[in-house]
Design a protein around this motif. Sequence first.
Motif, PDB file in Angstrom:
ATOM      1  N   PHE A 179       0.814  -1.216   0.000  1.00 16.24           N
ATOM      2  CA  PHE A 179       0.000   0.000   0.000  1.00 16.24           C
ATOM      3  C   PHE A 179       0.848   1.267   0.000  1.00 16.24           C
ATOM      4  O   PHE A 179       0.405   2.314  -0.489  1.00 16.24           O
ATOM      5  CB  PHE A 179      -0.979  -0.015   1.171  1.00 16.24           C
ATOM      6  N   GLN A 180       2.044   1.188   0.526  1.00 17.30           N
ATOM      7  CA  GLN A 180       2.920   2.354   0.485  1.00 17.30           C
ATOM      8  C   GLN A 180       3.352   2.700  -0.944  1.00 17.30           C
ATOM      9  O   GLN A 180       3.810   3.816  -1.198  1.00 17.30           O
ATOM     10  CB  GLN A 180       4.153   2.135   1.363  1.00 17.30           C
ATOM     11  N   HIS A 181       3.202   1.762  -1.855  1.00 19.02           N
ATOM     12  CA  HIS A 181       3.556   2.010  -3.256  1.00 19.02           C
ATOM     13  C   HIS A 181       2.338   2.338  -4.119  1.00 19.02           C
ATOM     14  O   HIS A 181       2.431   2.330  -5.349  1.00 19.02           O
ATOM     15  CB  HIS A 181       4.291   0.792  -3.831  1.00 19.02           C
ATOM     16  N   VAL A 182       1.215   2.628  -3.492  1.00 16.17           N
ATOM     17  CA  VAL A 182      -0.001   2.985  -4.223  1.00 16.17           C
ATOM     18  C   VAL A 182      -0.175   4.502  -4.216  1.00 16.17           C
ATOM     19  O   VAL A 182      -0.180   5.127  -3.149  1.00 16.17           O
ATOM     20  CB  VAL A 182      -1.238   2.309  -3.607  1.00 16.17           C
ATOM     21  N   LYS A 183      -0.317   5.086  -5.376  1.00 16.01           N
ATOM     22  CA  LYS A 183      -0.567   6.523  -5.471  1.00 16.01           C
ATOM     23  C   LYS A 183      -1.858   6.867  -4.749  1.00 16.01           C
ATOM     24  O   LYS A 183      -2.859   6.171  -4.881  1.00 16.01           O
ATOM     25  CB  LYS A 183      -0.683   6.947  -6.926  1.00 16.01           C
ATOM     26  N   GLY A 184      -1.821   7.932  -3.995  1.00 17.98           N
ATOM     27  CA  GLY A 184      -2.998   8.345  -3.237  1.00 17.98           C
ATOM     28  C   GLY A 184      -2.959   7.902  -1.792  1.00 17.98           C
ATOM     29  O   GLY A 184      -3.673   8.465  -0.957  1.00 17.98           O
ATOM     30  N   VAL A 185      -2.148   6.896  -1.485  1.00 13.59           N
ATOM     31  CA  VAL A 185      -1.966   6.483  -0.092  1.00 13.59           C
ATOM     32  C   VAL A 185      -0.941   7.408   0.551  1.00 13.59           C
ATOM     33  O   VAL A 185       0.177   7.553   0.052  1.00 13.59           O
ATOM     34  CB  VAL A 185      -1.500   5.018   0.001  1.00 13.59           C
ATOM     35  N   THR A 186      -1.333   8.034   1.628  1.00 14.81           N
ATOM     36  CA  THR A 186      -0.454   8.993   2.290  1.00 14.81           C
ATOM     37  C   THR A 186       0.211   8.429   3.533  1.00 14.81           C
ATOM     38  O   THR A 186       1.199   8.988   4.009  1.00 14.81           O
ATOM     39  CB  THR A 186      -1.251  10.250   2.687  1.00 14.81           C
ATOM     40  N   ARG A 187      -0.310   7.312   4.019  1.00 13.22           N
ATOM     41  CA  ARG A 187       0.223   6.746   5.257  1.00 13.22           C
ATOM     42  C   ARG A 187      -0.236   5.303   5.370  1.00 13.22           C
ATOM     43  O   ARG A 187      -1.380   4.985   5.030  1.00 13.22           O
ATOM     44  CB  ARG A 187      -0.302   7.553   6.447  1.00 13.22           C
ATOM     45  N   ALA A 188       0.627   4.428   5.813  1.00 13.38           N
ATOM     46  CA  ALA A 188       0.252   3.039   6.065  1.00 13.38           C
ATOM     47  C   ALA A 188       0.959   2.585   7.334  1.00 13.38           C
ATOM     48  O   ALA A 188       2.181   2.687   7.436  1.00 13.38           O
ATOM     49  CB  ALA A 188       0.635   2.149   4.896  1.00 13.38           C
ATOM     50  N   VAL A 189       0.186   2.116   8.289  1.00 11.59           N
ATOM     51  CA  VAL A 189       0.717   1.760   9.611  1.00 11.59           C
ATOM     52  C   VAL A 189       0.456   0.287   9.891  1.00 11.59           C
ATOM     53  O   VAL A 189      -0.684  -0.181   9.776  1.00 11.59           O
ATOM     54  CB  VAL A 189       0.064   2.613  10.715  1.00 11.59           C
ATOM     55  N   SER A 190       1.472  -0.440  10.249  1.00 13.18           N
ATOM     56  CA  SER A 190       1.306  -1.829  10.678  1.00 13.18           C
ATOM     57  C   SER A 190       0.786  -1.860  12.105  1.00 13.18           C
ATOM     58  O   SER A 190       1.204  -1.047  12.943  1.00 13.18           O
ATOM     59  CB  SER A 190       2.646  -2.577  10.600  1.00 13.18           C
ATOM     60  N   GLY A 191      -0.109  -2.800  12.374  1.00 13.26           N
ATOM     61  CA  GLY A 191      -0.648  -2.863  13.727  1.00 13.26           C
ATOM     62  C   GLY A 191      -1.532  -4.071  13.941  1.00 13.26           C
ATOM     63  O   GLY A 191      -1.412  -5.086  13.247  1.00 13.26           O
ATOM     64  N   GLU A 244       6.840   4.629  -7.512  1.00 13.38           N
ATOM     65  CA  GLU A 244       8.157   4.041  -7.280  1.00 13.38           C
ATOM     66  C   GLU A 244       8.650   4.325  -5.870  1.00 13.38           C
ATOM     67  O   GLU A 244       9.119   3.435  -5.169  1.00 13.38           O
ATOM     68  CB  GLU A 244       9.159   4.579  -8.304  1.00 13.38           C
ATOM     69  N   ALA A 245       8.539   5.584  -5.444  1.00 12.22           N
ATOM     70  CA  ALA A 245       8.962   5.952  -4.089  1.00 12.22           C
ATOM     71  C   ALA A 245       7.814   5.684  -3.131  1.00 12.22           C
ATOM     72  O   ALA A 245       6.699   6.168  -3.347  1.00 12.22           O
ATOM     73  CB  ALA A 245       9.364   7.410  -4.039  1.00 12.22           C
ATOM     74  N   PRO A 246       8.043   4.912  -2.086  1.00 13.66           N
ATOM     75  CA  PRO A 246       6.950   4.593  -1.160  1.00 13.66           C
ATOM     76  C   PRO A 246       6.485   5.808  -0.383  1.00 13.66           C
ATOM     77  O   PRO A 246       7.186   6.819  -0.283  1.00 13.66           O
ATOM     78  CB  PRO A 246       7.582   3.540  -0.236  1.00 13.66           C
ATOM     79  N   ALA A 247       5.292   5.719   0.176  1.00 12.85           N
ATOM     80  CA  ALA A 247       4.748   6.775   0.997  1.00 12.85           C
ATOM     81  C   ALA A 247       5.670   7.065   2.160  1.00 12.85           C
ATOM     82  O   ALA A 247       6.467   6.205   2.582  1.00 12.85           O
ATOM     83  CB  ALA A 247       3.361   6.382   1.504  1.00 12.85           C
ATOM     84  N   SER A 248       5.598   8.260   2.687  1.00 17.83           N
ATOM     85  CA  SER A 248       6.496   8.688   3.753  1.00 17.83           C
ATOM     86  C   SER A 248       6.369   7.792   4.983  1.00 17.83           C
ATOM     87  O   SER A 248       5.438   7.012   5.118  1.00 17.83           O
ATOM     88  CB  SER A 248       6.186  10.131   4.142  1.00 17.83           C
ATOM     89  N   THR A 249       7.321   7.919   5.877  1.00 19.31           N
ATOM     90  CA  THR A 249       7.388   7.100   7.082  1.00 19.31           C
ATOM     91  C   THR A 249       6.020   6.964   7.730  1.00 19.31           C
ATOM     92  O   THR A 249       5.325   7.951   7.954  1.00 19.31           O
ATOM     93  CB  THR A 249       8.382   7.701   8.078  1.00 19.31           C
TER      94      THR A 249
END
Length: 226
Positions: free
Chosen positions: A58-70, A217-222
Motif C-alpha cells: 500500500f505504500q507504493h499505491v498513489k494516493g496512499v499517504t500513510r500506512a501503519v502496521s498494527g 516508485e517511491a513509497p509513501a512517507s514514514t
Amino acid sequence: MKRPFLTLAALAFLAAPLAAAERAVSLPPPAYDPAPMASGPQKLVVAGGCFWGVQGVFQHVKGVTRAVSGYAGGSEKTAHYDLVSQGDTGHAESVEVTYDPKAVSLGKLMQVYFSVVHDPTQLNRQGPDEGTQYRSAIFVATPEQEKAARDYIAQLSSAKTFEKPIVTKLELLARFYPAEAYHQDYLIQHPRAPYIVYNDLPKIENLKKLFPEIYREAPASTSLSP
C-alpha cells in the motif's frame, strides 16, 4: 506461530530471479465503488498475512499517504507482537491505510488487496505464516465500507475468479493499535531480508505490473509521521 526470519528457501531465492511466491490474480474492478461520505483523508484497515508485506504494497499505491502496521480484532492489553503471535488474542496483523479519495478510491484499494496483497482463499494463513493472526479480514468502519467489501466478494465469487472460495472475513473495527516501532516500514528498512525478498518484494512487482496507473516508485512517507 512467529514467522521465520531465515529459511533455506528464502536464502536460495536471493540468488534467483525475482518471481512471485504466490500468484497474483488480475481482477475486475468493483461494480460498487462508493464515494466517501465525508471530505478529507479516509482510512481502511485490512489484514492479509504478515503486515510487513501488506504495508509495503500500500505504500507504493498513489494516493496512499500513510500506512501503519498494527493489530485489530482484540483488546488493547493484548496488542503486542509476542502475545498476538500466540494466535489466541483475537487480533490479526493488520494495516491501517490512510488515503486521499480524490487520488485513489476505496474500490481500487480493495481491488489491490484481493489481487496483489494476499491470497483471499487461504484460511488463517498466508504463505509460511499460520494462525488466526494471519487471517484474511477487512475491518469495516462504516456501512459504506461493509457494503463495498461484501458486494465485491460476492462479485468475485459469482465470477469464479478464484479456484477456491474466498474466506475473507468482514469484522467490525472497534479499534486499531499501531504495532511496535521496529515493525513499521519493515520492507523499506530491510529490503534484502530473506523473508522480504521471497514473500514480499514479488508483491511490489505484481502491483507494478497489474496496476501501473497507480504504482508509485517511491513509497509513501514514514508510516508514523503526521
